[in-house]
Design a protein around this motif. Structure first.
Motif, short mmCIF file in Angstrom:
data_model
loop_
_atom_site.label_atom_id
_atom_site.label_comp_id
_atom_site.label_asym_id
_atom_site.label_seq_id
_atom_site.Cartn_x
_atom_site.Cartn_y
_atom_site.Cartn_z
N UNK A 29 -4.53 -5.29 -1.12
CA UNK A 29 -5.39 -6.47 -1.30
C UNK A 29 -4.68 -7.56 -2.08
N UNK A 30 -4.03 -7.18 -3.19
CA UNK A 30 -3.43 -8.18 -4.08
C UNK A 30 -2.19 -8.81 -3.46
N UNK A 52 0.83 -1.21 0.00
CA UNK A 52 0.00 0.00 0.00
C UNK A 52 0.87 1.26 0.00
N UNK A 60 -5.23 0.72 -2.24
CA UNK A 60 -6.20 -0.29 -1.82
C UNK A 60 -5.96 -1.62 -2.53
N UNK A 61 -5.86 -1.55 -3.86
CA UNK A 61 -5.69 -2.79 -4.63
C UNK A 61 -4.32 -3.41 -4.35
N UNK A 72 -1.38 -15.07 0.90
CA UNK A 72 -2.37 -16.05 1.40
C UNK A 72 -2.35 -17.30 0.52
N UNK A 95 -0.14 -8.48 -11.13
CA UNK A 95 -1.26 -7.67 -10.63
C UNK A 95 -0.80 -6.69 -9.56
N UNK A 98 -1.75 -9.19 -0.14
CA UNK A 98 -2.27 -10.10 0.90
C UNK A 98 -2.79 -11.38 0.25
N UNK A 99 -3.50 -11.23 -0.88
CA UNK A 99 -4.02 -12.40 -1.57
C UNK A 99 -2.88 -13.30 -2.04
#
Lengths: 238, 238, 238, 238
Positions: free
Chosen positions: A218-219, A113, A214-215, A225, A203, A221-222
């Motif tokens: 998110x990306x 971020x 934001x993205x 994960x 990505x 963390x994804x």
């Protein structure tokens, strides 16, 4: 941070030993996917440990995604990690690796971020170069562990907060052996999987260059994960 | 992680030096709150550095909450940190401290959530004891730095992921001097402020014991965000 | 969204009724803070409802912060909401209000972040005006409900996504009565509390104007979390 | 919430009209991917609108992922949405759809987390049934829009907060036409893409049933983020 020399308290040591023994049963296939584990009482009895120790071990197996609990029913095996992981790495490496990914999700979510919000054009170029190396490496059939590390480190550098760079460097020093093991197992195999891993990186890069914090969080963390899932869940290609 | 020996690249070194010099102007009062900074061009000229170096320094002052930008207008001084901070600590300690809090928000937000989801009754007791020590210390007029650290470390321990304990220990080793300086300045002074700091800790404790991960993460992040604000914003009692 | 006409399924209706009856016992003081609730079996028997209904009701009391569970021991009363809340509003209004705040934390956390990233200078002025009205109102001893609403709505408008404006408008239409009740109770009383509420709004405003999305989201979530706490926890001034 | 009747202020209306006209140029291919948009001054002149109107329109194109900005250089076309989207839906539907997904990321991230923490066994069954319908529908080559909606609504119901159910119902009423358009375009085409969409749903389901709130929120946000991308980025299969 020399070697993650953790001065574990006694109970935690016992819980970790118990964790390791149950994990070995799962990897060997003695406890197959979906199998119900013995009750807390039974585990207390057969291992000669107290109830809090058993609970601690089960909690960790659960948060590592290896076991799940049904309230009032008991604990069940969720996933069988690949045999090779333990052949190469040993039980404690597996546990360490899973917790390393857990920590990285929190830390690198933040760096991604911040990188999206603060990176300079030079940082963009550095991240792009690391991505290119990763693509070339994977195209050549390598596990490209150095390029992968570089990608994550340049993002940490682009966050503008050197403390994150220092933390990730330390984590890597401690974890490099088990990371190699994981990469060997999870990237070996299908072309399709390698392509997915590459897409996840691309990505993240796009979001950072586009200034979309934001993205980017998110990306990242994804991605971590999924990487964590791939350690224990090599069979199912997600 | 010996002493956060950061091998800064040349441009980053220049940007940090520039950061320090602007910060000194702010602290001394030469650049008062609300004052417009010189333009990028003017800074380039008077310090003999390139535009990317100026941008990097301004970006850091901005993300450290000392300066804010109005698009198309320029950069303005947001807050004047207390003189004492630099007397005791030096400019680079201030910068380091602010980034340390930034990193802790990401890391300890995660440990608080995990502690709420995973802590055993023994962990609850440990956190409660640390809270009690903090209360007693503050009641006695101490800055209670050891109790404060203990509180955060017991939560990290309760997260069930030892990596977080190791990271926080390392951060503390590196940061202890500037943390002391900060505590001396931000806790010295009003009884009211000490009470607020105590309340923030109590709320975190309540959320963890209540098993409320969402609130625990939120309240920990809020506490560290406020602590970070208190470093540069000692005057306004928030 | 006319009147939140929820077509509840049968079991959910029963669970809500049971929720209401337990809540009344807590408000009346029949079940004091710290008191252990009857066991699931006992509640099943005395209310003539099935176990899943009891669990649903307890889960809701728990997530509303009124009750907490100790694994293997039972459920305990955590907090006694102020009598007036039910005198004016009725049990179902209290439950609705708590869930409304829960939803607002997710929604307005996002609007605050987007407002910090996207607001124009005109939006900044609008938010500042709403803040000024709130300050004047509170200084004059009003509950300033309209100014409070305006503050949150101008932020939603500044998010650049009209869907959030529409959602908040609908929520407000449905919730206005119980919001008034809550404001009357939580703002009545101490000057100190009114000052805190004002500070929470000011901090959000500062973060949005400063373009700091991370802080804006955090501070908005914290503000609504505290507002939610104040509904049931009027006594303790946090 | 009848028809999202938004009383737009004049400037916002102009900005939305301008947004629509630029979007049409992008969709038609007049402004190809990577093309630099005219400068703010040029747009002011050719459309006869003021600078704040231009900035508002560009900001929205940017946050919708259609355009990106390079500081000090200008704005560039990032992605060309599929022609069909506008043939069927019109320009304002596209904009509405993108903002709908943006809102859903915040809202359904929260419902997924709460569902993981609070769902009863009956809720698990309901979500599983919806997932089964989705699988069967996609296997039969349908776009399975009803099953998709059901999946998301059962999760909202499992969150234990009816307000989320009401909000999603309203959103769906308003958005159903453009959602159908989007599904027709994004699901038409490759088997591989349909499989990815299905996997995203399955992962969410697994996290909820496993009681893993962190993963459930992450995976739901990721799924909706990807769905949003697929609206404008149908060509690249990610």
């Amino acid at each position: 941070m020399n070697g993650l020399q953790l001065k574990l308290q006694k109970r935690e040591k016992l819980a970790d030993q118990l964790y390791g023994q149950i994990l070995e049963q799962i990897v060997s296939g003695n406890l197959g996917e979906g199998t119900k584990l013995p009750s807390e009482n039974e585990i207390c009895a057969s291992f000669g440990v107290s109830r809090p120790v058993v609970r601690e071990a089960l909690r960790k197996l659960q948060s590592d995604g290896l076991v799940y609990a049904r309230q009032g029913v008991g604990s069940f095996v969720k996933r069988r990690p690949p045999q090779g992981l333990i052949d190469f790495g040993g039980v404690s490496d597996v546990a360490g690796l899973l917790r390393c990914f857990e920590a990285r999700i929190a830390i690198e979510g933040a760096t991604a971020r911040m990188a999206a919000n603060r990176a300079s054009l030079r940082h963009h170029r550095d991240i792009q170069n690391a991505l290119k190396m990763l693509e070339d490496g994977i195209a050549a059939g390598d596990i490209a562990d150095k390029a992968d590390l570089d990608f994550h480190m340049t993002i940490a550098r682009a966050s503008g907060n050197e403390i994150f760079v220092t933390i990730l460097t330390s984590l890597h020093d401690v974890m490099s052996k088990s990371m190699m093991v994981a990469l060997n197992i999870t990237r070996g195999g299908s072309k399709e999987r390698a392509q997915k891993v590459l897409n996840e990186h691309r990505q993240i890069y796009d979001a950072i260059v586009g200034g979309d914090g934001d993205s980017a969080e998110l990306l990242m963390r994804y991605h971590l994960h999924q990487a964590r899932q791939r350690v224990t869940d090599h069979a199912r290609d997600i």
